[in-house]
Design an enzyme around this catalytic site. Structure first.
Site, mmCIF file in Angstrom:
data_model
loop_
_atom_site.group_PDB
_atom_site.id
_atom_site.type_symbol
_atom_site.label_atom_id
_atom_site.label_comp_id
_atom_site.label_asym_id
_atom_site.label_seq_id
_atom_site.Cartn_x
_atom_site.Cartn_y
_atom_site.Cartn_z
ATOM 1 N N ASP B 32 0.823 -1.207 0.000
ATOM 2 C CA ASP B 32 0.000 0.000 0.000
ATOM 3 C C ASP B 32 0.862 1.264 0.000
ATOM 4 O OD1 ASP B 32 -1.943 1.910 0.454
ATOM 5 O OD2 ASP B 32 -2.183 1.416 2.578
ATOM 6 N N ASP B 213 -2.141 6.009 -4.974
ATOM 7 C CA ASP B 213 -2.353 5.117 -3.849
ATOM 8 C C ASP B 213 -2.776 3.721 -4.307
ATOM 9 O OD1 ASP B 213 -2.918 3.946 -1.463
ATOM 10 O OD2 ASP B 213 -4.501 5.321 -0.873
#
Lengths: 43, 324
Positions: B32, B213
């Site tokens: 992530d 992201d």
């Protein structure tokens, strides 16, 4: 020297919850606009 | 106590394997770029999700060291509470000894998550105070040749997606990588010029910020703009999701993100998803107005499946190019 990590595309939690008819309840109980939590960023 | 926001897990789909401890204990994690902590469930966890996922047992690892510092990682729709420890983390052939990571004691709402934990690749300022993110450790100990990593997220195949650490395999993108400076080294945040639909500026009128992201599936923006966008594409609320007619998808407009003078078009096939029942839903989310005073967008997997992305910590820049 490049290190390659294979990633697997999984069935999303949304799909799993939808299949189990749990998605509506989950969304109602979690006020996140189906996206993510940026509202609580303390920084 | 350290409170730290994490990304949505409801739509996360790309996971990879790591191991922690000696002998190694395996975990499926989301890599992530929108967070910077590593955490996994632990044998100390008595929440339902910990019974359906792999858990780390510190007692059987000869290299585990306890910190005991509490961690509290908050989610949009859940939470992980636990404590910090140190152990050897293996990612592919990389071996990172003494890496701080979180062990959960309680987890809320993750019983159906397709991953055990999360491995953050954001900047150190995003990590729990007093800890060093894993990529910074790899960089500092020269375990990788270059301080870069890259994501190729395949839209077609279950397998085929990959994370590259320490370099870039350029066979996964077309054309030249376009480099964009990181505007704020915290998230992987860049400046966006505008968003246009049918040639008309629709959002980000005077420029705005965009966070790249991998831990977010959707395209997320200010609720007001996202609501207008949903209205424009005729999305209607069905069971708390925004549905569109599948037969209408081909006629929906392409949304163009202009970043650093280059256009990144997103056709409707990318921002509409079809589920297993054959229903079509829009991949937009709102809520970033609460995040910052300036307009912020989050370019999640919806965007990153189309655009191969490189994250260069050495030069604080993001590279984007159409994925193969």
């Amino acid at each position: 020297c490049l290190v390659i990590i294979p990633l697997t595309k999984m069935k999303t939690m949304r799909e799993t919850l939808r299949e189990k008819n749990l998605l509506t309840n989950f969304l109602l109980n979690n006020n996140d606009d189906r996206s993510q939590n940026v509202a609580h960023d303390p920084k | 106590l350290s409170l730290h926001p994490l990304r949505n897990y409801l739509d996360l789909a790309y996971v990879g394997n790591i191991s922690i401890g000696t002998p190694p204990q395996q975990f499926k994690v989301v890599f992530d770029t929108g967070s910077a902590d590593l955490w996994v469930p632990s044998t100390y966890c008595d929440s339902v999700p910990c019974y359906t996922h792999n858990v780390f047992n510190p007692h059987v690892s000869t290299t585990f060291r306890l910190s005991g510092m509490p961690v509290d990682l908050t989610y949009g729709s859940g939470r992980m509470v636990g404590f910090l420890g140190y152990d050897t983390v293996r990612i592919g052939k990389l071996i990172d000894m003494g890496q701080p990571f979180g062990l959960s004691k309680s987890q809320y709402g993750m019983e159906h998550a397709p991953f055990d934990g999360i491995l953050g690749l954001g900047y150190p300022s995003l990590a729990t105070q007093g800890t060093t993110p894993i990529f910074d450790t790899l960089k500092r100990r020269s375990l990788i040749p270059q301080p870069v990593f890259a994501f190729y997220l395949s839209s077609q195949k279950e397998n085929g997606s990959m994370l590259m650490l320490g370099g870039v395999d350029h066979s996964y993108h077309k054309g030249k990588l376009q480099w964009i400076p990181v505007s704020q080294p915290h998230y992987w945040q860049i400046t966006m010029n505008r968003i246009t639909v049918n040639g008309v500026v629709f959002g980000c009128f005077r420029g705005c910020q965009a966070i790249v992201d991998t831990g977010t599936s959707f395209l997320v923006g200010p609720s007001r703009v996202v609501t207008a966008l949903r209205r424009l594409i005729g999305a209607r609320l069905v069971d708390n999701e925004y549905a569109v007619s599948c037969s209408y998808v081909a006629r929906l407009p392409t949304i163009v993100f202009s970043i650093n003078g280059n256009n990144y078009p997103l056709p409707p096939q990318a921002y509409i998803r079809k589920n297993l029942r054959g229903q079509c839903f829009s991949n937009f989310g709102g809520g970033t107005e609460n995040m910052s005073h300036s307009e912020t967008w989050i370019l999640g997997d919806v965007f990153l499946r189309l655009y191969f992305s490189v994250y260069d910590r050495g030069n604080n820049r993001v590279g984007l190019a159409p994925a193969v």
